[in-house]
Design a protein around this motif. Structure first.
Motif, PDB file in Angstrom:
ATOM      1  N   GLY A 275       0.806  -1.212   0.000  1.00  0.00           N
ATOM      2  CA  GLY A 275       0.000   0.000   0.000  1.00  0.00           C
ATOM      3  C   GLY A 275       0.838   1.260   0.000  1.00  0.00           C
ATOM      4  O   GLY A 275       0.515   2.240  -0.675  1.00  0.00           O
ATOM      5  N   ALA A 276       1.934   1.252   0.763  1.00  0.00           N
ATOM      6  CA  ALA A 276       2.824   2.421   0.811  1.00  0.00           C
ATOM      7  C   ALA A 276       3.498   2.637  -0.533  1.00  0.00           C
ATOM      8  O   ALA A 276       3.623   3.769  -1.010  1.00  0.00           O
ATOM      9  CB  ALA A 276       3.867   2.224   1.911  1.00  0.00           C
ATOM     10  N   ARG A 277       3.935   1.546  -1.145  1.00  0.00           N
ATOM     11  CA  ARG A 277       4.578   1.657  -2.458  1.00  0.00           C
ATOM     12  C   ARG A 277       3.579   2.172  -3.506  1.00  0.00           C
ATOM     13  O   ARG A 277       3.940   2.957  -4.388  1.00  0.00           O
ATOM     14  CB  ARG A 277       5.141   0.305  -2.881  1.00  0.00           C
ATOM     15  N   LYS A 278       2.342   1.734  -3.399  1.00  0.00           N
ATOM     16  CA  LYS A 278       1.321   2.173  -4.352  1.00  0.00           C
ATOM     17  C   LYS A 278       1.071   3.671  -4.210  1.00  0.00           C
ATOM     18  O   LYS A 278       0.912   4.390  -5.203  1.00  0.00           O
ATOM     19  CB  LYS A 278       0.022   1.400  -4.141  1.00  0.00           C
ATOM     20  N   TRP A 279       1.047   4.155  -2.962  1.00  0.00           N
ATOM     21  CA  TRP A 279       0.889   5.600  -2.706  1.00  0.00           C
ATOM     22  C   TRP A 279       2.012   6.392  -3.364  1.00  0.00           C
ATOM     23  O   TRP A 279       1.759   7.418  -4.008  1.00  0.00           O
ATOM     24  CB  TRP A 279       0.855   5.812  -1.199  1.00  0.00           C
ATOM     25  N   LEU A 280       3.239   5.919  -3.229  1.00  0.00           N
ATOM     26  CA  LEU A 280       4.369   6.582  -3.871  1.00  0.00           C
ATOM     27  C   LEU A 280       4.223   6.581  -5.388  1.00  0.00           C
ATOM     28  O   LEU A 280       4.462   7.597  -6.056  1.00  0.00           O
ATOM     29  CB  LEU A 280       5.675   5.887  -3.484  1.00  0.00           C
ATOM     30  N   GLU A 281       3.840   5.437  -5.925  1.00  0.00           N
ATOM     31  CA  GLU A 281       3.719   5.318  -7.384  1.00  0.00           C
ATOM     32  C   GLU A 281       2.623   6.226  -7.926  1.00  0.00           C
ATOM     33  O   GLU A 281       2.803   6.908  -8.947  1.00  0.00           O
ATOM     34  CB  GLU A 281       3.439   3.862  -7.753  1.00  0.00           C
ATOM     35  N   ILE A 282       1.461   6.261  -7.258  1.00  0.00           N
ATOM     36  CA  ILE A 282       0.354   7.097  -7.723  1.00  0.00           C
ATOM     37  C   ILE A 282       0.756   8.573  -7.701  1.00  0.00           C
ATOM     38  O   ILE A 282       0.527   9.320  -8.654  1.00  0.00           O
ATOM     39  CB  ILE A 282      -0.905   6.870  -6.858  1.00  0.00           C
ATOM     40  N   GLY A 283       1.384   8.985  -6.606  1.00  0.00           N
ATOM     41  CA  GLY A 283       1.769  10.384  -6.469  1.00  0.00           C
ATOM     42  C   GLY A 283       2.816  10.817  -7.486  1.00  0.00           C
ATOM     43  O   GLY A 283       2.694  11.887  -8.102  1.00  0.00           O
ATOM     44  N   THR A 284       3.834   9.992  -7.671  1.00  0.00           N
ATOM     45  CA  THR A 284       4.897  10.358  -8.612  1.00  0.00           C
ATOM     46  C   THR A 284       4.402  10.315 -10.053  1.00  0.00           C
ATOM     47  O   THR A 284       4.802  11.143 -10.884  1.00  0.00           O
ATOM     48  CB  THR A 284       6.125   9.449  -8.436  1.00  0.00           C
ATOM     49  N   GLN A 285       3.512   9.370 -10.363  1.00  0.00           N
ATOM     50  CA  GLN A 285       2.938   9.322 -11.701  1.00  0.00           C
ATOM     51  C   GLN A 285       2.079  10.559 -11.972  1.00  0.00           C
ATOM     52  O   GLN A 285       2.085  11.109 -13.082  1.00  0.00           O
ATOM     53  CB  GLN A 285       2.109   8.052 -11.876  1.00  0.00           C
ATOM     54  N   GLN A 286       1.361  11.007 -10.945  1.00  0.00           N
ATOM     55  CA  GLN A 286       0.538  12.207 -11.087  1.00  0.00           C
ATOM     56  C   GLN A 286       1.418  13.429 -11.318  1.00  0.00           C
ATOM     57  O   GLN A 286       1.101  14.295 -12.147  1.00  0.00           O
ATOM     58  CB  GLN A 286      -0.321  12.407  -9.840  1.00  0.00           C
ATOM     59  N   PHE A 287       2.541  13.510 -10.605  1.00  0.00           N
ATOM     60  CA  PHE A 287       3.461  14.639 -10.798  1.00  0.00           C
ATOM     61  C   PHE A 287       4.010  14.636 -12.226  1.00  0.00           C
ATOM     62  O   PHE A 287       4.066  15.684 -12.882  1.00  0.00           O
ATOM     63  CB  PHE A 287       4.612  14.556  -9.799  1.00  0.00           C
TER      64      PHE A 287
ATOM     65  N   THR B 147      -6.120   5.277   2.157  1.00  0.00           N
ATOM     66  CA  THR B 147      -6.814   4.173   1.484  1.00  0.00           C
ATOM     67  C   THR B 147      -5.860   3.027   1.174  1.00  0.00           C
ATOM     68  O   THR B 147      -6.216   1.851   1.349  1.00  0.00           O
ATOM     69  CB  THR B 147      -7.464   4.666   0.179  1.00  0.00           C
ATOM     70  N   ASN B 148      -4.643   3.354   0.734  1.00  0.00           N
ATOM     71  CA  ASN B 148      -3.711   2.323   0.298  1.00  0.00           C
ATOM     72  C   ASN B 148      -2.780   1.831   1.403  1.00  0.00           C
ATOM     73  O   ASN B 148      -2.569   0.632   1.554  1.00  0.00           O
ATOM     74  CB  ASN B 148      -2.884   2.841  -0.881  1.00  0.00           C
ATOM     75  N   LYS B 149      -2.223   2.754   2.178  1.00  0.00           N
ATOM     76  CA  LYS B 149      -1.257   2.351   3.208  1.00  0.00           C
ATOM     77  C   LYS B 149      -1.936   1.895   4.492  1.00  0.00           C
ATOM     78  O   LYS B 149      -1.308   1.314   5.373  1.00  0.00           O
ATOM     79  CB  LYS B 149      -0.283   3.494   3.510  1.00  0.00           C
ATOM     80  N   LYS B 150      -3.222   2.153   4.622  1.00  0.00           N
ATOM     81  CA  LYS B 150      -3.963   1.784   5.825  1.00  0.00           C
ATOM     82  C   LYS B 150      -3.293   2.371   7.065  1.00  0.00           C
ATOM     83  O   LYS B 150      -2.983   1.681   8.035  1.00  0.00           O
ATOM     84  CB  LYS B 150      -4.061   0.257   5.945  1.00  0.00           C
ATOM     85  N   ALA B 151      -3.065   3.678   7.017  1.00  0.00           N
ATOM     86  CA  ALA B 151      -2.443   4.374   8.137  1.00  0.00           C
ATOM     87  C   ALA B 151      -3.017   5.773   8.238  1.00  0.00           C
ATOM     88  O   ALA B 151      -3.524   6.328   7.261  1.00  0.00           O
ATOM     89  CB  ALA B 151      -0.929   4.436   7.957  1.00  0.00           C
ATOM     90  N   LEU B 152      -2.946   6.357   9.437  1.00  0.00           N
ATOM     91  CA  LEU B 152      -3.464   7.698   9.669  1.00  0.00           C
ATOM     92  C   LEU B 152      -2.548   8.738   9.042  1.00  0.00           C
ATOM     93  O   LEU B 152      -1.361   8.792   9.351  1.00  0.00           O
ATOM     94  CB  LEU B 152      -3.586   7.958  11.169  1.00  0.00           C
ATOM     95  N   SER B 153      -3.095   9.578   8.189  1.00  0.00           N
ATOM     96  CA  SER B 153      -2.325  10.657   7.573  1.00  0.00           C
ATOM     97  C   SER B 153      -2.231  11.841   8.529  1.00  0.00           C
ATOM     98  O   SER B 153      -3.099  12.040   9.391  1.00  0.00           O
ATOM     99  CB  SER B 153      -2.983  11.101   6.262  1.00  0.00           C
ATOM    100  N   VAL B 154      -1.184  12.665   8.373  1.00  0.00           N
ATOM    101  CA  VAL B 154      -1.014  13.862   9.202  1.00  0.00           C
ATOM    102  C   VAL B 154      -1.649  15.088   8.556  1.00  0.00           C
ATOM    103  O   VAL B 154      -1.616  16.178   9.131  1.00  0.00           O
ATOM    104  CB  VAL B 154       0.489  14.148   9.456  1.00  0.00           C
ATOM    105  N   ILE B 155      -2.246  14.931   7.385  1.00  0.00           N
ATOM    106  CA  ILE B 155      -2.834  16.053   6.660  1.00  0.00           C
ATOM    107  C   ILE B 155      -4.179  16.440   7.279  1.00  0.00           C
ATOM    108  O   ILE B 155      -4.978  15.570   7.650  1.00  0.00           O
ATOM    109  CB  ILE B 155      -2.986  15.714   5.167  1.00  0.00           C
ATOM    110  N   LYS B 156      -4.414  17.727   7.400  1.00  0.00           N
ATOM    111  CA  LYS B 156      -5.626  18.235   8.048  1.00  0.00           C
ATOM    112  C   LYS B 156      -6.897  17.821   7.302  1.00  0.00           C
ATOM    113  O   LYS B 156      -6.909  17.685   6.087  1.00  0.00           O
ATOM    114  CB  LYS B 156      -5.576  19.764   8.099  1.00  0.00           C
TER     115      LYS B 156
END
Length: 431
Positions: free
Chosen positions: A47-59, A346-355
């Motif tokens: 899930g963490a790797r997927k988050w990285l991939e989605i974000g970098t692909q979007q950039f 959604t992907n990493k199943k962890a609490l984000s620090v974003i407001k």
């Protein structure tokens, strides 16, 4: 005259055609060369790797002149490898850190950019900036999530063993282990083939005791201001509890790696893993239908002391010596958005620090929120370590704990004596 007019018309037509042909066959400009941003991390979970991939692909979609080279490194070797790169001057454009204090050498070497004045930090919940802030108030990383240290359990195995609710005392914990064992379920999954998991198997017990007795205990031990024998944080009792529960781990734990340990929990062959909250992502990546829960490690006979450790330290660092530092800053700006925070949860199943993000993205965290966060049964371990800053001392510590695990008698006093002697030798050799 008519023939001259026709001739002139043909000449004009030929000139116009030539002009049009010249316009059509004009050579296009060369496309700009694509620059590659290197980003090193230690995420093992899908899930963490997927988050990285989605974000970098979007950039890259927004700015096609940049692509990314994402490199995952084993967590146990991560800091050592980064330090090797720093010495050789081959640091990546971006990298992750877990704890600011253990990464101060990168800051002193000029490999961490001061992010204090970056506008995207306004998107981060202020409570979670302290873990990336040095004593002078400067911010060195973009925090990403709230990590917890505790027990991850499979609710279906607990139901099968007749365990009505998560244990809140040490005695109840041992009774739960016995109940799981009686129905043929391994009570605790251990993946000691990956050495870092040994530290995390006792982390939940060590952290809460440091929080209660001495948050600077690791630093004090490292500096020789106290000893293991001094028992300042009840280290003897921590080791005793660890020894008592080793009989409940899976067979051949040193032949079992972290992925295999998570699979045991995912398949319901084990009831619990004692580790960090990122385990939820790892287990659900292997079995999305896993019905998981989280509870505080119950080290005491007092159920009120069963509190869950949560913190946010470390995050994404930009190398200011990188030729792509401006693009790296824009990448952080993207990863600080609510959209990327939702993708993270959604992907990493962890609490984000974003407001402004909801906590109902996963049933496991709904329970954590209602049982611990909303009731105030948490503690902040942002400034508390589980590892020694000195890599040599960390190896000494892990070697001694490994011997303790292998020793069939789990001799607490012998382990403490070995630790004190080995730490003293190391301190003398380093002078």
């Amino acid at each position: 005259m008519k023939s001259r007019i026709i001739s002139l018309s043909l000449t004009i037509a030929m000139v116009l055609t030539a002009c049009q042909s010249s316009h059509v066959t004009k050579m296009p400009r060369n496309k700009p060369e694509v620059q590659t941003l290197s980003w090193v991390h230690h995420f093992d979970e899908e899930g963490a790797r997927k988050w990285l991939e989605i974000g970098t692909q979007q950039f890259s979609k927004q700015d096609p002149s940049y692509s990314f080279a994402l490199t995952g490194v084993d967590g146990g070797n991560y800091l050592s490898l980064l330090r090797t790169w720093a010495i050789s001057g081959n640091m990546p454009d971006m990298y992750m850190i877990d704890n600011l204090d253990t990464a101060m050498d990168f800051i002193r070497s000029g490999y961490a950019m001061d992010l204090s004045k970056q506008p995207f930090l306004a998107q981060i919940d202020e409570r979670y900036l302290s873990g990336v802030k040095s004593n002078d108030g400067r911010i060195w990383a973009l925090p990403i999530d709230v990590n917890g240290a505790g027990v991850i359990y499979n609710k279906e195995t607990f139901a099968k063993a007749g365990i009505q609710e998560p244990p809140k005392t040490w005695q109840q914990f041992l009774e739960a282990c016995e109940a799981l064992q009686k129905v043929g379920i391994t009570p605790i999954a251990a993946g000691y083939k990956d050495a870092w998991t040994i530290s995390w198997d006792i982390a939940a017990d060590m952290l809460v005791n440091q929080y209660a007795a001495n948050p600077t205990w690791i630093a004090d031990i490292e500096a020789g201001k106290t000893s293991f024998k001094n028992n300042q944080i009840h280290f003897k009792e921590i080791l005793q509890r660890f020894g008592d529960r080793l009989k409940y781990v899976n067979k051949n734990p040193f032949e079992t790696d972290w992925n295999q340990a998570q699979m045991l929990l995912a398949e319901g062959k084990a009831g619990m893993i004692i580790n960090g909250t990122w385990t939820v992502d790892g287990v659900k990546s292997k079995n999305p239908r896993s019905n998981l829960g989280l509870f505080a490690f119950p080290y005491s006979s007092d159920p009120q002391k069963a509190i869950f450790g949560l913190k946010s330290t470390g995050g994404i660092v930009v190398n200011p010596k990188s030729p792509h530092k401006e693009a790296a800053l824009r990448t952080l700006e993207l990863f600080a958005t609510q959209q990327m925070g939702q993708i993270f949860q959604t992907n990493k199943k962890a609490l984000s620090v974003i407001k402004g993000l909801p906590k109902d993205f996963d049933p496991t965290y709904i329970e954590l929120d209602s049982t611990y966060i909303q009731t105030g049964k948490t503690y902040d371990w942002s400034s508390i370590y589980i590892d020694f800053v000195s890599q040599d001392l960390q190896k000494v510590f892990l070697n001694a704990i490994t011997k303790f695990i292998i020793d069939p008698t789990h001799n607490v006093d012998a382990c403490i004596q070995e630790l004190d002697q080995a730490f003293n030798r190391n301190r003398r050799a380093s002078k």
